[in-house]
Design an enzyme around this catalytic site. Structure first.
Site, PDB file in Angstrom:
ATOM      1  N   TYR A  87       0.859  -1.195   0.000  1.00  0.00           N
ATOM      2  CA  TYR A  87       0.000   0.000   0.000  1.00  0.00           C
ATOM      3  C   TYR A  87       0.890   1.238   0.000  1.00  0.00           C
ATOM      4  O   TYR A  87       1.857   1.325   0.778  1.00  0.00           O
ATOM      5  CB  TYR A  87      -0.883   0.001   1.263  1.00  0.00           C
ATOM      6  CG  TYR A  87      -1.722   1.255   1.413  1.00  0.00           C
ATOM      7  CD1 TYR A  87      -3.066   1.260   1.061  1.00  0.00           C
ATOM      8  CD2 TYR A  87      -1.176   2.443   1.903  1.00  0.00           C
ATOM      9  CE1 TYR A  87      -3.846   2.405   1.184  1.00  0.00           C
ATOM     10  CE2 TYR A  87      -1.931   3.594   2.032  1.00  0.00           C
ATOM     11  CZ  TYR A  87      -3.265   3.565   1.671  1.00  0.00           C
ATOM     12  OH  TYR A  87      -4.016   4.709   1.791  1.00  0.00           O
ATOM     13  N   GLU A  97      -3.550   7.324  -4.004  1.00  0.00           N
ATOM     14  CA  GLU A  97      -3.389   6.047  -3.322  1.00  0.00           C
ATOM     15  C   GLU A  97      -3.191   4.933  -4.345  1.00  0.00           C
ATOM     16  O   GLU A  97      -3.910   4.875  -5.339  1.00  0.00           O
ATOM     17  CB  GLU A  97      -4.648   5.771  -2.493  1.00  0.00           C
ATOM     18  CG  GLU A  97      -4.574   4.503  -1.681  1.00  0.00           C
ATOM     19  CD  GLU A  97      -5.910   4.206  -1.009  1.00  0.00           C
ATOM     20  OE1 GLU A  97      -6.126   4.680   0.124  1.00  0.00           O
ATOM     21  OE2 GLU A  97      -6.745   3.508  -1.613  1.00  0.00           O
TER      22      GLU A  97
END
Ligand code: GDP
Ligand code: MN
Length: 401
Positions: free
Chosen positions: A122, A207
């Site tokens: 992530y 993101e």
């Protein structure tokens, strides 16, 4: 700077703001964000868009069919599916198109070649409003929601806006991710590029989840999430083309008519004049256990035709009950009553309406509403309560307050 605080999650960021929050937590479709990523040199898999099963191309190697909706968690909701053959791709596209994901209907799917994932990471940048700076947020555990990752497995590092991303940030990141050097080199490059994108595209959030380390050692962005700061729109004429993505069809119609109209997740339609009064009415409704389905601010108008147009939009949104709260001033009560009664009469409207109407030309307004088969309440709380009761009793008939 003290970094030992809970991650600046996107949910927290999104809760701030003067307007009622839409269910949307993303503002740019993945396929658009992915295009922007590529422009900034961040590798992604490249696919095509399809709006119907007929647009699915023959499959020669496995593909991933991905719902394009302005919300995350599509995978969990069944909006991301792998297909190995043309038949399968058509079948899953048929399942995904028209699906409802957190209140968003899927109109488009993005079809991309399936890749062999070795490891998911992530990586994101987000504005920490309290600290007034960007934060680098990363985790060795990708593919899951960042809120679920224990804090000791996270990199959460504030970036000074005037110096930007530095080598020590990258070293800290790679130290936590513990990847092979060649993978690390690619992630470092991607992180620098992602920060550049974050700054030049005026983002509040970028993101990559998951950032995919592939079986062959290549690193790509497996998903692309971008939230831009609307205050920077003057610098980004290209955002205009994205704008319609954010609005429902009715909202687009409202925008074209300069009507302040927002669809929410509840079912009671709220009309008032002035954004403040409209929000207060939504709050009163909430306090009585009801949930707004439409926010419609009539603003200041003295034109019954304008009211009729706005009210017609409200009706098109098919609320279970309509709660009106009008304070007559610039907008006279009878102007609103006239506009509303026209629609009620012309359409033989069956949706129950609860109206609280006060102020200039109140008496005339009450007479018009009465003639249209409605009577008015005197207090906002009383009206909100009545609206909730009517909804519980199923609506479907013309109501009085
Ligand atoms: P989100 O659920 O809305 O965040 O959608 P994502 O684009 O992140 O996709 C969800 C999940 O699908 C990812 O975390 C991956 O595990 C999986 N996925 C997506 N693309 C591929 C692919 O090309 N190959 C494989 N094996 N899995 C994929
Ligand atoms: Mn994702």
């Amino acid at each position: 700077m003290n970094d030992r605080r809970p991650p600046a999650t996107h949910a927290a960021l999104n809760s701030a703001g003067p307007m009622p929050a839409r269910a949307s937590d993303v503002k740019v479709y993945e396929y658009r964000a992915a295009e922007l990523f590529r422009k900034h040199g961040i590798p992604t898999v490249e696919g095509y868009l399809a709006q119907s099963v007929a647009e699915i191309r023959p499959v020669t190697a496995p593909v991933v069919v991905k719902a394009q909706v302005l919300t995350g968690g599509r995978g969990k909701a069944g909006g991301v599916k792998i297909a190995a053959t043309t038949e399968e791709a058509r079948e899953v596209a048929g399942q995904i198109l028209g699906m409802d994901i957190k209140g968003f209907k899927v109109h488009k799917v993005y079809v991309v070649p399936k890749v062999q994932i070795a490891h998911e990471i992530y990586l994101s940048f987000i504005i920490d409003r309290a600290a007034r700076c960007p934060v680098l947020l990363a985790s060795a555990a990708g593919g899951v929601e960042i809120e679920a990752v224990p804090e000791d497995q996270l990199v959460q590092r504030r970036i000074h806006p005037s110096t930007g991303i530095q080598e020590f940030h990258i070293r800290e990141l790679l130290g936590t991710l513990k990847v092979a050097p060649e993978v690390g080199r690619q992630i470092a490059d991607m992180t620098r590029r992602l920060y550049r994108l974050f700054v030049t595209e005026d983002a509040e959030l970028v993101e990559i989840n998951p950032l995919m380390v592939l079986a062959d050692g290549k690193v790509i962005a497996g998903d692309a999430k971008l939230v831009t700061d609307s205050d920077a729109s003057f610098r980004h004429p290209e955002w205009e083309a994205w704008e319609d993505d954010e609005y429902t069809e009715l909202e687009q119609e409202a925008r074209a008519k300069s009507i302040s109209f927002i669809q929410l997740d509840g079912s009671i339609g709220v009309i008032a004049n002035g954004a403040g009064l409209t929000m207060a009415t939504l709050d009163a409704l909430m306090a009585c256990g009801g949930k707004g389905g439409v926010f419609l601010d009539l603003g200041g108008t003295d034109d019954p035709e304008k009211v009729t147009q706005a009210f017609e939009l409200m009706v098109k949104a098919k609320p279970s009950v309509i709660l009106m709260n009008i304070f007559g001033g610039i907008t006279k009560c009878d102007t609103v009553a006239l506009g509303v009664s026209r629609v009620v009469k012309e359409q033989g409207l069956k949706i129950p309406i609860v109206a609280r109407i006060k102020g200039l030309h109140e008496v005339e307004a009450k007479k018009i509403l009465h003639d249209a088969g409605l009577t008015a309440a005197d207090h906002m709380e009383e009206a909100a309560q009545k609206a909730v009761e009517m909804e519980r009793h199923g609506g479907g008939r013309k109501g009085v307050a």
